[in-house]
Enzyme design. Sequence first.
Site, short mmCIF file in Angstrom:
data_model
loop_
_atom_site.label_atom_id
_atom_site.label_comp_id
_atom_site.label_asym_id
_atom_site.label_seq_id
_atom_site.Cartn_x
_atom_site.Cartn_y
_atom_site.Cartn_z
NE ARG A 13 27.68 45.95 71.15
CZ ARG A 13 27.90 46.91 72.14
NH1 ARG A 13 28.83 46.19 73.28
NH2 ARG A 13 27.19 48.16 72.74
CG ASP A 61 50.63 45.26 47.46
OD1 ASP A 61 49.59 45.03 46.84
OD2 ASP A 61 51.22 46.13 46.27
NE ARG A 72 39.72 46.43 42.85
CZ ARG A 72 40.51 47.29 41.86
NH1 ARG A 72 39.95 48.36 41.61
NH2 ARG A 72 40.97 47.65 41.23
CB VAL A 111 55.75 38.45 47.36
CG1 VAL A 111 55.61 36.28 47.68
CG2 VAL A 111 55.06 38.92 49.20
CG ASP A 133 47.32 41.70 41.13
OD1 ASP A 133 48.50 40.40 41.14
OD2 ASP A 133 47.60 42.92 40.92
CG ASN A 134 50.33 37.29 40.59
OD1 ASN A 134 51.30 36.30 40.36
ND2 ASN A 134 50.52 37.98 41.56
CB CYS A 191 40.94 43.95 39.09
SG CYS A 191 40.03 42.54 40.13
CB CYS A 257 49.29 18.68 48.65
SG CYS A 257 47.80 18.32 48.31
#
Length: 359
Positions: A13, A61, A72, A111, A133-134, A191, A257
């Site tokens: 598909r 993670d 979620r 990390v 998340d940060n 969150c 950059c």
Amino acid sequence: MTEGPAQFDRYRRQTILREFGVESQQKLAASRAVIVGVGALGCASADLLARAGVGTLTLVDRDVVELTNLQRQCLFDESDAIERRPKAEAAASRLSRVNSSIRIEPHVLDVTSRTLPRLLREAKPDVLIDGTDNAGTRYLLNDAAVRDTIPFVYGGVIGTRGMQMTILPDASPCLRCVFEEPPAPGTMPTCDTTGVLGAAVAIVAGCQAADAIKVLIGRRDLIKPTLLEFDLWSSERRRIDLSSMCNATARRNCPCCGKHSFEFLDGKHDDDAIKLCGQLAVQIGSTGRECDLDRAAERLREFTPKRVSPSLLRVSLAGERAESSGSLELSLFADGRAIVAGTADPARARGVYAKYVGA
Ligand SMILES: [Zn+2]
């Protein structure tokens, strides 16, 4: 399962799409993606990319699955939450049942500026996907992406809103071109203090996965220099055109950059989480940024924080189990330091700080 016609049948598909084709499928099979953060966004984009047939997926993670994630985080189930399985491993085991023909490499890893360079050297990603998340980790990823010229797919959700932007180093603005500094600790909702609508996750992760696929099949030309914003509650959509920031002259003042100063990767913003001697507690050292305790207290109000002094806010985090007994306790100091009591694990303390304080 082995490679062969049957495997390509699985993707039929997708390969019959005029925009895609069999050749793109082969490119995808030979490609590598690293997803940092396997929470809501990371689960959703990993699910899409594994099903699409990305050859090697590295999932990273530091956290474990909890019951409050299931609303979620689409790769986990109740047994993962009961066993508190590491998210990277639970996600890898689920995805290997979805698509056994690809390689999935889980890393249970915090990390940081110290761990990220090695991870990227070993994983050699063709694309780097933000599931964090940060802001601290996000700016670290942005530094690494620009320095090593790895396309970086940023995404963020909070409340009913989401944002997405894809960074093609050397060709489009980076995260710091748009948001030069990360927000000060305690000033941004997280969150865990504000909540998050699962549908907002799905739309942002969908945009992230689509852009990652375009990068991996060699169609970077389809990626527009834009910042997308969605509010799923008011049904508002915004598309901020960043094309004026694409040439190097327009970006020359960007610390990352433009000037190639990689402060996050160089460890200048490290929080130096250290286990406190003789105590079941970890101190998150000052990042050099003051914490607004009034705003932090407001964000944490559901936990009824106690203002111990003008320079100290203390809160017991119901739902965050301590290693001894009871709940973790978070002490926030105005100078930006924090102490997480009830754990001796610096990675967990850092995670708790990111969840409840942010940045
Ligand atoms: Zn920049």
